[in-house]
Write a protein that holds these residues in place. Structure first.
Motif, PDB file in Angstrom:
ATOM      1  N   GLU A  86       0.755  -1.287   0.114  1.00 49.66           N
ATOM      2  CA  GLU A  86       0.180  -0.106   0.122  1.00 49.66           C
ATOM      3  C   GLU A  86       1.024   1.425  -0.144  1.00 49.66           C
ATOM      4  O   GLU A  86       1.811   1.487   0.859  1.00 49.66           O
ATOM      5  N   GLU A  88      -0.381   4.513   0.206  1.00 48.49           N
ATOM      6  CA  GLU A  88      -1.115   5.239   0.751  1.00 48.49           C
ATOM      7  C   GLU A  88      -1.429   4.710   2.119  1.00 48.49           C
ATOM      8  O   GLU A  88      -2.580   4.403   2.525  1.00 48.49           O
ATOM      9  N   LYS A  89      -0.515   5.230   3.143  1.00 48.11           N
ATOM     10  CA  LYS A  89      -0.524   4.559   4.501  1.00 48.11           C
ATOM     11  C   LYS A  89      -1.191   5.620   5.397  1.00 48.11           C
ATOM     12  O   LYS A  89      -0.752   6.626   5.355  1.00 48.11           O
ATOM     13  N   ARG A  90      -2.113   5.258   6.411  1.00 50.74           N
ATOM     14  CA  ARG A  90      -2.621   6.377   7.303  1.00 50.74           C
ATOM     15  C   ARG A  90      -1.945   6.331   8.365  1.00 50.74           C
ATOM     16  O   ARG A  90      -0.975   5.448   8.831  1.00 50.74           O
ATOM     17  N   LYS A 111      -2.528  -7.484   5.925  1.00 50.83           N
ATOM     18  CA  LYS A 111      -3.183  -6.272   4.987  1.00 50.83           C
ATOM     19  C   LYS A 111      -3.468  -5.099   6.083  1.00 50.83           C
ATOM     20  O   LYS A 111      -3.390  -3.839   5.723  1.00 50.83           O
ATOM     21  N   THR A 112      -3.596  -5.371   7.292  1.00 52.11           N
ATOM     22  CA  THR A 112      -3.972  -4.275   8.334  1.00 52.11           C
ATOM     23  C   THR A 112      -2.584  -3.345   8.693  1.00 52.11           C
ATOM     24  O   THR A 112      -2.623  -2.117   8.627  1.00 52.11           O
ATOM     25  N   ASP A 114      -0.189  -3.375   6.563  1.00 50.01           N
ATOM     26  CA  ASP A 114       0.425  -2.890   5.550  1.00 50.01           C
ATOM     27  C   ASP A 114      -0.313  -1.302   5.180  1.00 50.01           C
ATOM     28  O   ASP A 114       0.013  -0.563   4.466  1.00 50.01           O
ATOM     29  N   ALA A 115      -1.370  -1.257   5.838  1.00 53.43           N
ATOM     30  CA  ALA A 115      -2.239   0.031   5.651  1.00 53.43           C
ATOM     31  C   ALA A 115      -1.882   1.369   6.558  1.00 53.43           C
ATOM     32  O   ALA A 115      -2.457   2.459   6.373  1.00 53.43           O
ATOM     33  N   VAL A 116      -1.007   1.021   7.507  1.00 51.97           N
ATOM     34  CA  VAL A 116      -0.461   2.008   8.223  1.00 51.97           C
ATOM     35  C   VAL A 116       0.999   2.325   8.018  1.00 51.97           C
ATOM     36  O   VAL A 116       1.644   1.574   7.956  1.00 51.97           O
ATOM     37  N   VAL A 298     -10.200  -2.411   7.498  1.00 55.64           N
ATOM     38  CA  VAL A 298      -9.292  -2.928   6.441  1.00 55.64           C
ATOM     39  C   VAL A 298     -10.148  -4.223   5.704  1.00 55.64           C
ATOM     40  O   VAL A 298      -9.956  -4.444   4.550  1.00 55.64           O
ATOM     41  N   GLU A 299     -10.449  -5.183   6.648  1.00 58.02           N
ATOM     42  CA  GLU A 299     -10.614  -6.466   6.078  1.00 58.02           C
ATOM     43  C   GLU A 299     -11.677  -7.067   7.252  1.00 58.02           C
ATOM     44  O   GLU A 299     -11.273  -7.110   8.550  1.00 58.02           O
TER      45      GLU A 299
END
Length: 322
Positions: A86, A88-90, A111-112, A114-116, A298-299
């Motif tokens: 990812e 665009e990480k928050r 996935k979680t 990788d999103a931050v 995220v999922e």
């Protein structure tokens, strides 16, 4: 395309299970031989660039080869395969991440994470599955070892948390055989190799004390700078897919609304067997005081994705709070 993705998941799952099966017997034998004392041992270490000798506790991996591969290459391969790259990480203040065996919840966990954008420090809250130790148990010093290496405890952060929250106790016994923190570490090691963390095992559901813990974490984190709070927990357990989807949806919506009290109400009213309820509650209290105003799912998945059994599943949710 769908068939190819499903095939990739099956191949990854089979590789992982093969690695786990070949090492689990060795690990169980080693655990029986060494006992509880063998999981945390003393050793002499020297800090890089320093001649000072320090004594450090090593909390040895206790579920490698059972919940995740004991072989470093297999473990690294699996973790990397779950990371989607990812861009665009928050800037998350908190996360909810599942803690089942990697064939079941590892994809959601990866996935979680990788999103931050991970910070250099984290507090990892987990339910106490073993019943050992104090109600709120902290391992305040040393490091945890996985097949990918050692992860140091953030001793300064742990010390301040112990001083600020009177319910926290320095207690290593609660962490000796607990898997729910350990399974998070390989993801952190791959994404943030220099991370330090504080493990807290939570036994029981005293929500007044959990609120106090959340408020204490917020107070201390404000002084320490960027620290993320990771709540390790799975969702509804051992009911059919339809029931679990319905129950998990209600709990997830309460968390998306940043409403920890409604989460508890829904769990009680609907009989949601969410083993991460305590960690999620304390995390929500803390992140709101740290300025979190939004949440993102995220999922959500269940164990049926890996097992094919829809009659008796466990739910997994990956969420971030920012």
């Amino acid at each position: 395309m769908v068939d190819k993705e499903r095939g990739d998941r099956i191949i990854t799952k089979n590789l992982l299970l093969a690695s786990m099966l070949t090492t689990s017997c060795k690990n169980r034998a080693k655990t029986k031989a060494t006992g509880a004392v063998g999981l945390i041992k003393k050793f002499e270490c020297r800090e890089t660039g320093s001649t000072d000798v320090c004594r450090m506790n090593i909390r040895k991996a206790c579920v490698a080869g059972q919940f995740y591969p004991a072989d470093p290459e297999s473990l690294h391969y699996f973790v990397k395969k779950t990371l989607l790259g990812e861009t665009e990480k928050r800037q998350a203040k908190g996360l909810l991440v599942p803690h089942a065996g990697y064939p079941y919840s590892g994809e959601t966990a990866g996935k979680t994470y990788d999103a931050v954008e991970l910070t250099g420090k984290a507090v990892i809250l987990c339910p106490n599955h073993t019943g050992m130790g104090a109600m709120f148990s902290v391992m305040k010093e040393g490091c945890w070892e996985t097949p990918l290496g050692k992860v140091p405890v953030a001793e300064d952060l742990a010390g301040d948390l112990l001083q600020t929250c009177r319910y926290l106790k320095s207690d290593e016994s609660a962490h000796q055989f607990e898997h729910a923190v350990e399974v998070q570490l390989p993801f952190l090691q791959c994404l943030k190799p220099d991370i330090r963390f504080v493990p807290i095992a939570i036994g029981g559901l005293d929500f007044l004390k959990l609120r106090a813990l959340g408020e204490a974490m917020a107070e201390v984190i404000k002084q320490h700078g960027p620290v993320q709070i990771i709540a390790s927990g799975d969702m509804n357990h051992y009911e059919n897919e339809k029931t679990t989807q319905e129950k998990d949806k209600a709990a997830i919506q309460a968390m998306l609304d940043l409403d920890e009290d409604r989460l508890v109400e829904e769990a009680g009213r609907r009989n949601i067997s969410m083993c991460g309820l305590g960690p999620a509650y304390a995390m929500l209290v803390a992140v709101k005081q740290l300025g979190a105003r939004e949440a993102f799912l995220v999922e959500h998945a269940t164990s049926a994705r890996a097992s094919g059994d829809f009659s008796r599943v466990v739910g997994y949710a990956g969420m971030i709070f920012y």
